[in-house]
Design a protein around this motif. Structure first.
Motif: not given
Ligand SMILES: Nc1ncnc2c1ncn2[C@@H]1O[C@H](COP(=O)(O)OP(=O)(O)O)[C@@H](O)[C@H]1O
Ligand SMILES: [Mg+2]
Length: 269
Positions: A30, A35, A54-60, A64
């Motif tokens: 992003y 990510v 940890p939060s922000g590591s790219g899991k979601s 997706r």
């Molecule tokens: N749509 C988006 N636009 C910009 N940054 C994003 C977006 N989605 C996620 N991020 C960034 O990508 C990184 C990983 O996010 P995410 O996959 O949600 O992590 P996790 O699920 O492990 O907490 C984070 O730093 C988040 O802020």
């Protein structure tokens, strides 16, 4: 599949089984933030993988992308060994048109942290909507299939309730039924219990554990290490967009190889 039950491999050769769902060299940024950094991840049919990190590591983001809700920058996603989401040609990989994406998405069920039920529809219609609107299943048959699925998650007695009349745990069980009724070949769960009050976590985990026992292929992003230990065949740790460690739960939790895993476990325990 645990290691002892795994199909034997010819020594030194590749795995005999094709993962049901797999990412190869998956990349996503992003802006300037990387990510996902060439993630290779896969799940065999009937297996359960827990994903920690940890939060922000790219899991979601990985989930997706696997669910084809967003395009990757590079790399591929394979379902039953076949590329989905993109089509590779001479000019590289191109995103498929929406109609084809929709058909492929139907194979992949997803459950989110925030249940995302339709507030204006009752429980029954939340579950039948995908069948009637997307699959063109008749109303009566859709209702029958929805009811069977709601029974499976213990929500058949709430069919006429609206989401606002349900607890978070009940809403999440309806969201699981809504995904299951479309008969996906794999279910992706993104922190399905993180938004719940502690006393409601268990009723959702019980439904998921039951699903796993019935052989559903599942990827579960979670902070519930007890669940991961008990139910998952393998546990993976994400950190800054890469998979740091992946191992069967006994080894992952008791003899982690990587310092990052030890640090993460020390933090959650
Ligand atoms: N749509 C988006 N636009 C910009 N940054 C994003 C977006 N989605 C996620 N991020 C960034 O990508 C990184 C990983 O996010 P995410 O996959 O949600 O992590 P996790 O699920 O492990 O907490 C984070 O730093 C988040 O802020
Ligand atoms: Mg997340």
């Amino acid at each position: 599949m645990n290691e002892s039950a795994a199909i034997p491999r010819p020594t030194g050769g590749p795995a005999v089984t094709t993962p049901l769902l797999q990412t190869v060299g998956l990349r996503k940024s992003y802006g300037t933030q990387v990510v996902l950094d060439r993630v290779d991840f896969g799940i065999d049919a009937g297996a359960v993988k827990a994903v920690l990190g940890p939060s922000g590591s790219g899991k979601s983001t990985m989930l997706r992308l696997m669910a084809l809700l967003e395009p990757a920058d590079d790399g591929s996603i394979l379902l039953h060994g076949r590329e989905i989401g993109t089509e590779s040609g001479r000019a590289g990989a191109a995103r498929l048109p929406e109609r084809r994406l929709a058909r492929q998405r139907a194979e992949i069920g997803m459950v989110f942290q925030r249940f995302n039920l339709f507030a204006h529809l009752d429980v029954l219609h939340n579950v039948t909507l995908g069948l009637t609107a997307v699959r063109h299943v008749g109303k009566a048959e859709a209702a029958q299939r929805a009811q069977a699925m709601l029974e499976r998650v213990g929500m058949a007695d709430r069919m006429r309730h609206y989401p606002s009349e349900l607890s978070g745990g009940q809403q999440q069980r309806v969201a699981i039924a809504r995904a299951l009724v479309l008969e996906p070949s794999v279910m992706l769960f993104d922190e399905p219990t993180s938004a719940l009050d502690p006393e409601l976590v268990n009723e959702v985990l019980v439904v998921m554990e039951d699903l796993a026992a019935q052989g559903m292929t599942m990827i579960v992003v979670t902070h519930e290490t007890g669940f991961a230990r008990r139910v998952a065949h393998e546990v993976a740790l994400f950190h800054s967009g890469v998979i740091v460690e992946q191992a069967p739960p006994e080894r992952f939790f008791t003899q982690p190889e990587h310092e990052r895993t030890r640090a993460f476990l020390a933090h959650v325990h």
